[in-house]
Write a protein that holds these residues in place. Sequence first.
Motif, short mmCIF file in Angstrom:
data_model
loop_
_atom_site.label_atom_id
_atom_site.label_comp_id
_atom_site.label_asym_id
_atom_site.label_seq_id
_atom_site.Cartn_x
_atom_site.Cartn_y
_atom_site.Cartn_z
N MET A 1 0.91 -1.01 0.09
CA MET A 1 -0.02 -0.01 0.16
C MET A 1 0.96 1.45 0.10
O MET A 1 0.58 2.14 -0.81
N MET A 2 2.13 1.41 0.68
CA MET A 2 2.80 2.43 0.98
C MET A 2 3.72 2.76 -0.53
O MET A 2 3.76 3.81 -0.90
N VAL A 3 4.20 1.51 -1.20
CA VAL A 3 4.68 1.78 -2.46
C VAL A 3 3.59 2.29 -3.49
O VAL A 3 3.90 2.95 -4.22
N ALA A 4 2.28 1.84 -3.33
CA ALA A 4 1.14 2.08 -4.11
C ALA A 4 1.14 3.59 -4.21
O ALA A 4 0.84 4.17 -5.13
N ASP A 5 1.17 4.20 -2.94
CA ASP A 5 0.89 5.58 -2.75
C ASP A 5 1.98 6.50 -3.43
O ASP A 5 1.72 7.59 -4.09
N THR A 6 3.30 6.02 -3.24
CA THR A 6 4.27 6.51 -3.93
C THR A 6 4.27 6.50 -5.47
O THR A 6 4.48 7.78 -6.11
N VAL A 7 3.68 5.52 -6.02
CA VAL A 7 3.69 5.51 -7.75
C VAL A 7 2.54 6.44 -8.04
O VAL A 7 2.68 7.20 -8.71
N ILE B 1 -7.60 -9.91 5.93
CA ILE B 1 -8.03 -8.57 6.20
C ILE B 1 -7.13 -7.64 5.06
O ILE B 1 -7.46 -6.71 4.64
N SER B 2 -5.78 -7.86 5.51
CA SER B 2 -4.85 -7.02 4.49
C SER B 2 -4.99 -7.17 3.15
O SER B 2 -4.73 -6.17 2.42
N ALA B 3 -5.34 -8.56 2.73
CA ALA B 3 -5.53 -8.53 1.21
C ALA B 3 -6.88 -7.70 0.96
O ALA B 3 -6.60 -7.00 -0.15
N VAL B 4 -7.91 -7.76 1.67
CA VAL B 4 -8.91 -6.94 1.29
C VAL B 4 -8.78 -5.37 1.39
O VAL B 4 -9.01 -4.59 0.55
N VAL B 5 -7.82 -5.02 2.40
CA VAL B 5 -7.80 -3.52 2.38
C VAL B 5 -6.99 -2.98 1.46
O VAL B 5 -7.01 -2.12 0.71
N MET B 6 -5.86 -3.93 0.87
CA MET B 6 -4.98 -3.48 -0.21
C MET B 6 -5.50 -3.53 -1.42
O MET B 6 -5.55 -2.53 -2.17
N SER B 7 -6.65 -4.44 -1.77
CA SER B 7 -7.06 -4.59 -3.04
C SER B 7 -8.06 -3.41 -3.06
O SER B 7 -8.58 -2.94 -4.25
N THR B 8 -8.41 -2.99 -1.95
CA THR B 8 -9.57 -1.85 -1.97
C THR B 8 -8.76 -0.37 -2.05
O THR B 8 -9.15 0.69 -2.78
N HIS B 9 -7.60 -0.26 -1.25
CA HIS B 9 -6.74 0.95 -1.35
C HIS B 9 -6.27 1.42 -2.58
O HIS B 9 -6.45 2.43 -2.68
N ILE B 10 -5.90 0.48 -3.47
CA ILE B 10 -5.01 0.86 -4.56
C ILE B 10 -6.02 1.63 -5.70
O ILE B 10 -5.76 2.69 -6.03
N PRO B 11 -7.23 0.84 -6.02
CA PRO B 11 -7.93 1.78 -6.80
C PRO B 11 -8.58 2.96 -6.34
O PRO B 11 -8.89 3.76 -7.00
N LEU B 12 -8.90 2.87 -5.07
CA LEU B 12 -9.41 4.14 -4.27
C LEU B 12 -8.67 5.24 -4.29
O LEU B 12 -8.78 6.38 -4.68
#
Length: 476
Positions: free
Chosen positions: A51-57, A185-196
């Motif tokens: 998630m942190m890497v995705a935010d950077t990108v 739960i981490s998988a659910v959160v990550m898969s939601t966070h990146i597109p959101l």
Amino acid sequence: QRAITHPHHSPAPRRRVPAAPLPASTSRAIVGQLLHHAWPVLIAQLLSMTMMVADTVIAGRYGTEDLAGVAIGSSYYISVVMLLTGTLQAVAPTIAHHVGARRQEAIAPALQQGFWLALLLAVPGVALMLSPGWLLELASVPPAVAAKASDYLAATAIGLPALLLYRTFYAFNNAVGRPRVLMAISAVVMSTHIPLAWALTNGAFGLAPLGGMGCGLSTAIVNWLACACGLAYLVLNPAYRPYRLFHAWQPPQRRPLGQLMRLGLPMGMSTFIDISSFTLIAILAARLGTETVAGHRVIANFTGMIYMLPLSLSIATMVLVGQSAGAQDWQRAQRTARLGMKLALGFALLIGALLWMLQGPLVAFSTTDPAVQAVALGLVVWLLLYQCFDALQTVAAHALRGYKVTLLPMVVHTLCFWGIGLAGGYWLSFHAPWRVDAPSVAGFWQGCVLATLVATFVFGAMLRGVAKRHVREAVV
């Protein structure tokens, strides 16, 4: 059987009898338990880092100022969060002791007080997120970037209470030996966070573009999602019904909260010291030039990824040591700590060998700048030494937490990471006789290696002392 004594004679003194050594099959069982507990935690940690890497990108593709704002804001956010969530880790050894001692009736009150502590810690946490201006001014952050960072932090503050409640749930599930749900739960959160985060940042689907602030708002939203998932799991999972977790809900209790704070605050400070030392190195090394800072950042990123493995083993070791200590099975607690350290060292050597063989391609994948690559490749050998000693000291420190020993380890962490690692590294980089004319960021890494080496020996000695004392005091 109860001893029978003559009324006119004192009972014979109790004799300390050395316990028989544990069989090899027990060691194999402990190793299996450690690995079984550690791998879901490892996956959960890696998903969080994704998630942190995705935010950077995402922020980097939107704009340079937004990337800088997210980078600075997330560094501040992580430092505060690690301090607060590290304090909440006290829930894990506390409940692990209850599990080991089969004090089932004490588990629900301990968890409830952990939730209250999370809400109490959220108050100063949100205040810190909403007022970063003084630190941004002290660091001479350009006004435009400071505004982006402040917006990012204001957005993340919305989800901070949920994050702290979820981390209490996280510690509880580790303590009772059910870490797989954390991975899910981490998988659910990550898969939601990146597109959101992408949608909020870029203004997709009719939304107004928020820039870097969109990453922070998405983080807040998925923190509430994680909290809701955790709560639903506690309520709906039949395995938790015997604990009656929400039965006879208790208000905040001064004594249990005080015990959690005394145990957890040193843990949170240790985590904060560890995280902040690398943040401060990046600031202190800035005078060496952009290429040097970028090369240090490449190697520091490798360190962060590698650290997830010993951290997951450390959490498993802390929980299993805590359960054995609660059951007063001191030999098993001692053996668990030893095996946890051996596993961590073995994995560290394996990863080190792979990293040494693949250092060229990995660095080239991280940066295309030849000057940055040269700096990074020059630091690889120090990274290999650092990650070996860091794995050992991390597991040893967490094993001590399983014994509920946290205050002295915090002092050791402070002296080692801020004293030897940071202050000593600064001297090695700029003021050592061989570096006065040619300063180098390698001095900071040499200081970190020395710091983790000293911490490994000190924590190892403390752990042996604590373990042997408990085994010696066990009377048959």
